[in-house]
Design an enzyme around this catalytic site. Structure first.
Site, PDB file in Angstrom:
ATOM      1  N   ASP A 118       0.856  -1.181   0.000  1.00 53.18           N
ATOM      2  CA  ASP A 118       0.000   0.000   0.000  1.00 53.18           C
ATOM      3  C   ASP A 118       0.891   1.229   0.000  1.00 53.18           C
ATOM      4  O   ASP A 118       1.900   1.266   0.706  1.00 53.18           O
ATOM      5  CB  ASP A 118      -0.911   0.009   1.232  1.00 53.18           C
ATOM      6  CG  ASP A 118      -2.008  -1.039   1.170  1.00 53.18           C
ATOM      7  OD1 ASP A 118      -2.391  -1.434   0.058  1.00 53.18           O
ATOM      8  OD2 ASP A 118      -2.495  -1.443   2.237  1.00 53.18           O
ATOM      9  N   ASP A 137      -6.983  -1.636  -4.522  1.00 50.00           N
ATOM     10  CA  ASP A 137      -8.057  -1.351  -3.564  1.00 50.00           C
ATOM     11  C   ASP A 137      -9.114  -0.435  -4.180  1.00 50.00           C
ATOM     12  O   ASP A 137     -10.309  -0.598  -3.926  1.00 50.00           O
ATOM     13  CB  ASP A 137      -7.491  -0.697  -2.303  1.00 50.00           C
ATOM     14  CG  ASP A 137      -6.530  -1.599  -1.547  1.00 50.00           C
ATOM     15  OD1 ASP A 137      -6.592  -2.832  -1.717  1.00 50.00           O
ATOM     16  OD2 ASP A 137      -5.702  -1.059  -0.780  1.00 50.00           O
TER      17      ASP A 137
END
Length: 158
Positions: A118, A137
């Protein structure tokens, strides 16, 4: 024809996720420098390794979690592909393709890195967001949103 549409969208979503991670995590070396200010506070790159699900939930028992979540994502993707292929609406196919592509992008991370990479951090209005996310995501969220909004419809009409 629906199968080709779903797989094409999934491939594009997964490819864009992989390209973004190659560019930011690898080539820009975010893995080592950990933070790149882009347009503070609205957009920054901050390295985060998610060993669980959203917000790091289920992050304990790393190897079990890593492979359990990998198998779960693959299983859900296969089921979603089967289900969406039987639906008539092109927006259902697009939504399913986005979810599948995002899920496979995150599965790739778990296999390659041992955790999901991330790196996107966005804040606004004097509030600092401590969490990071990635392009996969975004695709999962957008695809799931489409599927929820369109649930119960049998065509693109209405």
């Amino acid at each position: 024809m629906p199968l080709i549409r779903i797989l094409t969208i999934a491939l594009l979503a997964c490819g864009l996720d992989r390209l973004s991670k190659l560019w930011i995590v690898e080539w820009a070396n975010l893995r080592e420098i950990l933070y790149i200010e882009v347009f503070d506070p609205y957009l920054n790159f901050a390295m985060g390794w998610n060993r669980g699900i959203n917000f790091g939930l289920l992050a304990g028992h790393e190897e079990w979690t890593r492979w359990g979540l990998t198998l779960l994502a693959i299983g859900i993707s296969i089921w979603l592909l089967w289900w969406a292929n039987q639906q008539a609406g092109k927006w259902i196919h697009i939504g399913a393709g986005l979810v599948i592509g995002g899920a496979i992008g995150n599965v790739w991370d778990r296999i390659q890195y041992g955790a999901v990479a991330d790196y996107l951090n966005m804040s606004c209005c004097g509030l600092r967001n401590p969490y990071t996310f990635n392009v996969a995501d975004v695709f999962i969220f957008a695809g799931a949103g489409l599927l929820i909004v369109l649930s119960g419809r049998t065509t693109d009409d209405a």
